[in-house]
Design an enzyme around this catalytic site. Structure first.
Site, PDB file in Angstrom:
ATOM      1  N   HIS A   1       0.709  -1.188   0.078  1.00 28.32           N
ATOM      2  CA  HIS A   1       0.118   0.082   0.082  1.00 28.32           C
ATOM      3  C   HIS A   1       0.857   1.146  -0.091  1.00 28.32           C
ATOM      4  O   HIS A   1       1.925   1.197   0.338  1.00 28.32           O
ATOM      5  CB  HIS A   1      -0.850   0.066   1.368  1.00 28.32           C
TER       6      HIS A   1
ATOM      7  N   LYS B   1      -0.692   4.836   4.400  1.00 27.93           N
ATOM      8  CA  LYS B   1      -1.518   3.759   5.367  1.00 27.93           C
ATOM      9  C   LYS B   1      -0.794   3.473   6.590  1.00 27.93           C
ATOM     10  O   LYS B   1       0.122   3.492   6.849  1.00 27.93           O
ATOM     11  CB  LYS B   1      -1.465   2.537   4.440  1.00 27.93           C
TER      12      LYS B   1
END
Length: 274
Positions: free
Chosen positions: A162, A166
């Site tokens: 990600h 995040k």
């Protein structure tokens, strides 16, 4: 029990309205047939407070971004929430009191917070999923099939990547994948998960499910479950190139909740895969 669909549009409020996901949700709601943006919530410190929720799109929605939960939910049937656990729990309390349904895409909840959500679902309809993508939820069904067929002789690893912003790891989607695989194998993920390896770890325990996390750049979300056997590897992968899939799934879930009574639902229910 299924409730009839009303001819009136679904009135949707969005939490985290000025964030990346919030803006994607607002745009999706604004463009969806049979839906109307009825409210927009954000933190009191957001510079967007007091502005129209679609001003950044160059048009007016009539929904003003506010930190006042009662005001922001006053005209809403459903709140879509992709914020953080503490924010979602605050929103849950108000939605429960006001009878507003919730679509929850937030991840990183504690067991206690999950229990509170389940308790609230006795009074309001809640659809909670770590990933609202239709494709991801189809992959979860495929993983259940694969794990049952590959239950012997295969080591299982979950690899996810990600963007740098995040804040939780592994991702909620990666954990959901691990939970599906563990359940198919008759295991408890809490007991068999391995979240990191360093140093002399010894030979791999074949009963474990490993997780590897990558964070960097602007990766929207990549997930792979690897079944590594002797002489072959099977990889089931989903890659997201845009958050729009999450937004579209959330709108679909909002429509679904309007046909249901109180309860805790998943995307499997929304998609008819349960």
């Amino acid at each position: 029990m299924t409730f009839p669909v009303s001819d009136s549009p679904v009135r949707i409020a969005v939490a985290g309205a000025s964030g990346r996901m919030g803006r994607m949700l607002i745009e999706a709601v604004s463009q969806a047939d049979g839906c109307v943006l009825a409210g927009a919530l954000d933190l009191p410190t957001s510079p967007a407070i007091g502005s129209d929720a679609t001003a950044w799109l160059g048009r007016s929605s009539g929904a003003t971004i506010t930190a006042d939960l009662d005001r922001g939910l006053e005209h809403a049937d459903v709140l879509i929430d992709f914020t953080r656990p503490e924010g979602t729990m605050a929103h849950l309390a108000v939605c429960r009191a006001c009878g507003v349904r919730m679509v929850i895409g937030t991840t990183g909840f504690s067991d206690e917070q999950k229990a509170t959500i389940r308790e609230a679902s006795a009074e309001i309809g809640i659809m909670m999923a770590p990933n609202m993508s239709v494709g991801v939820n189809v992959v979860l069904k495929l993983l259940d099939m694969a794990a049952r067929a590959l239950s012997q002789g295969y080591d299982i690893e979950v690899i996810e990547a990600h963007h740098r912003h995040k804040v939780d790891a592994p991702s909620g989607t990666a954990l959901a994948m691990g939970e599906v695989v563990a359940a198919a194998l008759g295991r408890d993920l809490k007991e068999c998960a391995v979240y990191g390896r360093e140093g002399v770890t010894g030979e791999r325990d074949p009963s474990t499910i490993g997780f590897a996390t990558v964070r960097g750049g602007d990766i929207v979300g990549d997930h792979t479950v690897l079944f590594a056997g002797t002489g072959e590897r099977i990889e089931i992968t989903h890659k997201s190139s845009s958050r729009v899939t999450y937004a579209q799934g959330s709108v679909r879930a909002s429509r679904f909740l309007m046909t249901q009574g109180p309860g805790l639902y998943s995307m499997n229910d929304v998609l008819g895969l349960a």
